[in-house]
Every structure is written in C-alpha cells, then in structure tokens.
Write an enzyme that holds these catalytic residues in place. Structure first.
Site, PDB file in Angstrom:
ATOM      1  CE1 TYR A  33      46.310  38.009  43.164  1.00  0.00           C
ATOM      2  CE2 TYR A  33      46.849  39.402  41.333  1.00  0.00           C
ATOM      3  CZ  TYR A  33      46.277  38.190  41.640  1.00  0.00           C
ATOM      4  OH  TYR A  33      45.676  37.550  40.754  1.00  0.00           O
ATOM      5  NE  ARG A  52      53.114  33.671  42.265  1.00  0.00           N
ATOM      6  CZ  ARG A  52      51.967  33.000  42.196  1.00  0.00           C
ATOM      7  NH1 ARG A  52      52.010  32.193  41.159  1.00  0.00           N
ATOM      8  NH2 ARG A  52      50.929  32.907  42.858  1.00  0.00           N
ATOM      9  NE  ARG A 100      45.402  59.719  36.901  1.00  0.00           N
ATOM     10  CZ  ARG A 100      45.892  59.663  35.440  1.00  0.00           C
ATOM     11  NH1 ARG A 100      46.360  60.875  34.866  1.00  0.00           N
ATOM     12  NH2 ARG A 100      45.455  58.689  34.640  1.00  0.00           N
ATOM     13  CE  LYS A 144      48.846  35.909  42.363  1.00  0.00           C
ATOM     14  NZ  LYS A 144      47.941  34.998  41.384  1.00  0.00           N
ATOM     15  CD  GLU A 176      47.819  32.534  32.747  1.00  0.00           C
ATOM     16  OE1 GLU A 176      48.581  31.779  33.653  1.00  0.00           O
ATOM     17  OE2 GLU A 176      48.441  33.477  32.510  1.00  0.00           O
TER      18      GLU A 176
END
Length: 281
Positions: A33, A52, A100, A144, A176
C-alpha cells in the site's frame, strides 16, 4: 453523501465496493500500500510514493497493474469526486484472487483499490506522548506491505495506557514508530534518526525532511538510538505522510522540552508545508 472509492477500474460508492473473499490480500496480507497527503486539493510527494510502490511490488515479485500516468489520474479523480482539500489518499495493490494456497501463481490479475480520507494536516501540533514496545514485526519493514497487525496492536496498547503511540524497540534500539519514522534532537542540536535498512520503512517524508534539514544547515546523524537517549534529548519528533513533522513531548513518562513541542520540529514542519505547496501536483 458517502465517499466514492475506486475498485479495479470502477468508481463506486463505498457501500457498494467489494473484493473477493479469495483475494490474497485478505487471506495472506499479500499486498502493498501507499498513502499520499492531500494539501489544498493537490497530491504531495507523488513521485516518491510511486517510486517506493514500484520497489515494494518488485520485492514481492509483483508488477504495477496500471501505469504511473493512470495512477495519477485516479488520484486526481478521487480527490475531485470527494472534494477533499486536506487529508490522505490510500491505495492498495494485492496479488489478486485465487483459491487459497500458500504458493502464489505468476501473472495473476491484481486488485487495486483506492479511497480518500479527509483530515486536517496544517493545524497547530500540540505533541504526542509515546511508550516503548518490543518490535515484533516481520523482518522486511522496508517493504510497505499491509501486514500491519503488530503495529495496530502496539498503537492500541499505547492508547489503552492513556498515551498516543508507541516507539518500537529491537535489540535495545528504537526502530521507528508504529506508523512513522522516529527522530531525536540532541542537546547540542544534532538530529538523530535510524539509518536506512530492512529494519525500517524508507519514509518518503523522512527523505524530504532530511534534505530540508541539511539545507537549513542542521546537523544530521543517521544511527540507532536508545529510549534512554531519547528521554535525555532536547526534543523528539516523528514524520509520516499525513502527519508531516509531529512533535513527541513524552517518552515512557519522561517529558521533553517541558512537555511542549520543540523548535526544531516546529521549524521543519513549517518548511515542509511551504515546500510541499511549491511542488504538489
């Protein structure tokens, strides 16, 4: 009136937006995301976020489902349809839908969803109070991904303790925040933030702030720091796409700068907003 969101090529009311229960983003967090800030109805740091995004997708063996130009147009259309002046625009790309199976297939039809969130970005910042927590996230924080459960748990723990957020610690050093990059300002004026690696997200706002700090002749030191060092600092702050530069006024019960935002964080936030208004699209 409900928001208009984007789902795989269609702009629809949020109540009508659906994704398959077999989407790998839902089943395996097999997705990435990005979040861009919206300021004055314009998009901040678009190029950096797309760069990114492409890197994150590549690290997960995925490509871009649309071109950069198409992605920009979707951003602009969502902002227009929802009449957002300040806030955020969120995008998520999953590997796609399949029965799945832990083994994923190549060249699946990816899922792309996007939505806006209206929120104030330029109001005066009073500062937040943080607590430390063990960093239990996976080892590739530079990608990310939507694997945000650990961050969610840490932030919720902080709220339950009457604080605002958590700073995460691994091997004795701050990595962070739960959804941000962390900084301290030493008593001799150095800005200290953890160096880039797979241990932290390579923040787009982080990159911009360090560039602006250097242009302001502020001294920067990229290295790990401890909670104790942070508690002894002159001030602290964090950066994130929709928070810009946000002061931290307490760390594990110890107030910094008398419990008030410090001058470095305030100045960097002002300059970042000024520069964003010169370059947003």
């Amino acid at each position: 009136m409900s928001r208009i969101v984007y789902v795989n090529g269609a702009y629809v009311p949020e109540e009508e937006a659906t994704v398959s229960i077999f989407d790998r983003g839902f089943l395996f967090a097999d997705a990435v995301y990005e979040v861009c800030a919206i300021l004055d109805g314009k998009i901040c740091e678009f190029e950096g976020h797309v760069e990114r995004l492409i890197r994150s997708l590549g690290e997960l063996d995925m490509g871009m489902p649309v071109s950069k130009e198409e992605l920009l147009e979707i951003h602009r259309e969502l902002i227009k349809r929802n009449n957002v002046e300040q806030g955020a625009i969120y995008l998520q790309i999953t590997r796609g839908t399949a029965d799945r199976d832990f083994v994923y297939k190549k060249d699946m039809k990816q899922t792309l969803v996007m939505f806006t969130q209206a929120k104030g970005l330029t109001e005066e910042k009073a500062g937040i109070r943080v607590v430390s927590a063990p960093d239990i996230r996976w080892g590739r924080r530079d990608i990310k991904t939507v694997q945000l459960l650990a961050s969610s748990m840490c932030k919720t723990m902080a709220k339950a303790a009457g604080k605002d957020d958590a700073w995460l610690v691994q091997d004795g050093f701050v990595t962070e925040g739960s959804s941000s990059n962390a900084y301290i300002v030493t008593k001799d004026g150095k800005i200290v933030t953890r160096n880039l690696s797979t241990s932290i997200l390579h923040g787009i706002t982080r990159k911009a702030i360090l560039r602006l700090a250097a242009e302001l002749d502020m001294e920067i030191e990229e290295r790990p720091f401890t909670i104790a060092e942070a508690q002894d600092a002159a001030e602290a702050f964090f950066t994130a796409a929709t928070a810009f530069v946000y002061p931290v006024i307490e760390i594990d019960g110890v107030e910094l700068n008398g419990g008030k935002p410090g001058p470095v964080a305030k100045r960097l936030n002002e300059v970042y907003i000024e520069e964003s208004r010169k370059s947003y699209i």
